[in-house]
Design an enzyme around this catalytic site. Structure first.
Site, mmCIF file in Angstrom:
data_model
loop_
_atom_site.group_PDB
_atom_site.id
_atom_site.type_symbol
_atom_site.label_atom_id
_atom_site.label_comp_id
_atom_site.label_asym_id
_atom_site.label_seq_id
_atom_site.Cartn_x
_atom_site.Cartn_y
_atom_site.Cartn_z
ATOM 1 N N ASP A 82 -3.203 -1.183 -6.862
ATOM 2 C CA ASP A 82 -3.166 -0.924 -5.425
ATOM 3 C C ASP A 82 -3.236 -2.250 -4.661
ATOM 4 O O ASP A 82 -3.820 -3.224 -5.138
ATOM 5 C CB ASP A 82 -4.344 -0.014 -5.035
ATOM 6 C CG ASP A 82 -4.043 0.816 -3.782
ATOM 7 O OD1 ASP A 82 -3.048 0.546 -3.091
ATOM 8 O OD2 ASP A 82 -4.837 1.727 -3.485
ATOM 9 N N ASP B 124 0.848 -1.211 0.000
ATOM 10 C CA ASP B 124 0.000 0.000 0.000
ATOM 11 C C ASP B 124 0.878 1.254 0.000
ATOM 12 O O ASP B 124 0.983 1.919 1.043
ATOM 13 C CB ASP B 124 -0.896 -0.071 1.249
ATOM 14 C CG ASP B 124 -1.928 1.032 1.313
ATOM 15 O OD1 ASP B 124 -2.150 1.696 0.304
ATOM 16 O OD2 ASP B 124 -2.509 1.227 2.399
ATOM 17 N N HIS C 211 -3.354 -1.808 6.198
ATOM 18 C CA HIS C 211 -3.382 -0.755 7.220
ATOM 19 C C HIS C 211 -2.988 -1.249 8.618
ATOM 20 O O HIS C 211 -3.470 -0.717 9.628
ATOM 21 C CB HIS C 211 -4.740 -0.035 7.244
ATOM 22 C CG HIS C 211 -4.861 0.966 6.133
ATOM 23 N ND1 HIS C 211 -5.829 1.947 6.092
ATOM 24 C CD2 HIS C 211 -4.120 1.155 5.009
ATOM 25 C CE1 HIS C 211 -5.678 2.681 4.998
ATOM 26 N NE2 HIS C 211 -4.657 2.215 4.321
ATOM 27 N N GLU D 33 -2.719 9.881 -1.164
ATOM 28 C CA GLU D 33 -3.936 9.068 -1.315
ATOM 29 C C GLU D 33 -4.589 8.815 0.038
ATOM 30 O O GLU D 33 -5.811 8.807 0.171
ATOM 31 C CB GLU D 33 -3.582 7.733 -1.998
ATOM 32 C CG GLU D 33 -4.800 6.868 -2.352
ATOM 33 C CD GLU D 33 -5.203 5.869 -1.270
ATOM 34 O OE1 GLU D 33 -6.291 5.303 -1.370
ATOM 35 O OE2 GLU D 33 -4.419 5.668 -0.303
ATOM 36 N N GLU D 34 -3.753 8.591 1.040
ATOM 37 C CA GLU D 34 -4.268 8.154 2.341
ATOM 38 C C GLU D 34 -4.982 9.284 3.100
ATOM 39 O O GLU D 34 -4.595 10.448 2.995
ATOM 40 C CB GLU D 34 -3.111 7.654 3.217
ATOM 41 C CG GLU D 34 -2.326 6.493 2.627
ATOM 42 C CD GLU D 34 -3.067 5.164 2.712
ATOM 43 O OE1 GLU D 34 -4.255 5.146 3.094
ATOM 44 O OE2 GLU D 34 -2.441 4.144 2.387
HETATM 45 ZN ZN LIG Z 1 -3.819 2.653 2.364
#
Ligand SMILES: [Zn+2]
Length: 387
Positions: free
Chosen positions: A247, A153, A334, A200-201
């Site tokens: 992703d 990620d 995550h 992105e996060e």
């Molecule tokens: Zn992420």
């Protein structure tokens, strides 16, 4: 990205530009990235070993926007591009700033890297004439938990895209040099670009304003950039022929659904490549089912939902999207376990083979794939590699 699937409003393109797509021969599929034991992949893998590689390993560190780790990874990208890719690749930075819910009034910088290779005659024809296959991944990492690495990620997807650029580079050069000397290429203007997206996060909790900082800014900027009047495409956004977003790749046994009926044809091309490579014995993994198992999916089976990710600002503006992301997400998603130790290198190498072959087919490289692996000539464009 957010795992919640939300309702889908699909905007289809008003104008469909016809593009060629040329299947690779079995021989080219085998030559592009050969299977073991003829594979150039050695141990430790020079590109994808989590500790010793020169491509992936330097990305495997926390990359929170505005921090030294983030800057080090940007430097790694530009060094790789300078040392390992043909000099005709253009490097463009798209820089914006934004506040975030975690950082108060401070303006955090978000910097998208755009790596673009157009046909050599494109600058004469005009920038608005080139339809670009657009491959994207995000390179920022989560703000919290502190020390989060984000291997799947999305360090691995970034490494895969740079690998693909290098793997098709020589064939692209050969094809375009041949077309130029024939005086050709006039009826076809097809380029390729890689977007390494920032921010992105979410910093606190996923929302429309706390997520996708880089891609929202880029999609908006490209929508507002006008090409010369009379061009085939009016904006860089419209010039995107297909937006392929990678992703959460790098864990074993990925299950990649086909998310969008409008690009199921492209999904089928990638799935077909996977099937052919498996049959030819080029892939290393032996998963219980294919990475892309939904080739036969039909209309009613597409439930109207998708994963929130960097494609959204582009999709909302009518761009065609192919989202290569597993559902369910890998278990490490995550968590602090999303690091180099939890990667499956054979799976990563198989993704490298599949995506390289797809880009080669899209760019019509059949007949131009060199027999020798161009990757053996490391740092072919520079004497020294800066790390
Ligand atoms: Zn992420």
């Amino acid at each position: 990205m957010r795992s919640l699937l939300t309702s889908l409003l699909l905007l289809t393109r008003q104008v469909q530009h016809s593009l060629t797509y040329t299947l690779l021969s079995n021989q080219s599929l085998q030559h592009l990235i050969p299977p073991p034991p003829f594979s150039p992949f050695t141990y430790p893998d020079p590109d994808f070993d989590p500790i010793h590689s020169t491509l992936l390993a330097p990305i495997l560190q926390p990359r929170v926007p505005g921090t030294p780790g983030h800057a080090a990874v940007q430097h790694h990208f530009t060094s790789f591009i300078r040392n390992r890719l043909h000099p005709s690749w253009q490097v463009l930075w798209h820089n914006t700033t934004s506040t975030t819910p975690a950082t108060g009034d401070r303006q955090v910088p978000f910097q998208n890297l755009i790596l673009r290779r157009d046909p050599p005659w494109a600058s004469d024809a005009g920038e608005g004439e080139v339809a670009r296959l657009t491959l994207a991944a995000h390179y920022d990492s989560l703000y919290r938990p502190e020390g989060f690495v984000g291997a799947i990620d999305s360090a691995v997807p970034c490494a895969l895209l740079l690998f693909v650029a290098q793997a098709v580079d020589e064939a692209l050069t050969r094809r375009w040099e041949g077309m130029e000397s024939d005086g050709g290429g006039l009826e076809e203007e097809k380029g390729v670009q890689i977007l390494l997206l920032d921010g992105e996060e979410a910093w606190v909790e996923w929302s429309e304003v706390d997520s996708l900082y880089g891609s929202r800014a880029l999609a908006e900027a490209w929508e507002g950039t006008r090409y010369e009047a009379g061009s085939s495409f009016s904006t860089p956004l419209e010039a995107i022929s297909l937006f392929v977003l990678l992703d959460l790749l790098g864990a074993a046994e990925p299950n990649i659904p086909s998310y969008f009926p409008s690009t199921h044809w492209a999904y089928q091309h990638v799935a077909k490549i996977e099937g052919r490579l498996r049959k030819l014995g080029v892939l290393e993994t032996k998963p219980r089912k294919p990475f892309l198992p939904e080739s036969d999916k039909e209309g009613v089976q597409f439930f109207r939902g998708f994963v929130q990710d960097d494609h959204v600002p582009f999709m909302q503006r009518g761009v065609d999207i192919l989202h290569i992301i597993p559902t369910p997400f890998p278990a490490v998603w995550h968590t602090m376990d999303d690091d180099g130790d939890h990667l499956d290198v054979p799976t990563i190498r198989d993704w490298a083979r599949i995506m390289t072959s797809f880009v080669a087919e899209w760019m019509d490289l059949e007949g131009y794939v060199p027999e020798a692996d161009p990757r053996r000539a490391e740092n072919k464009y520079s004497e020294k590699q800066e790390l």
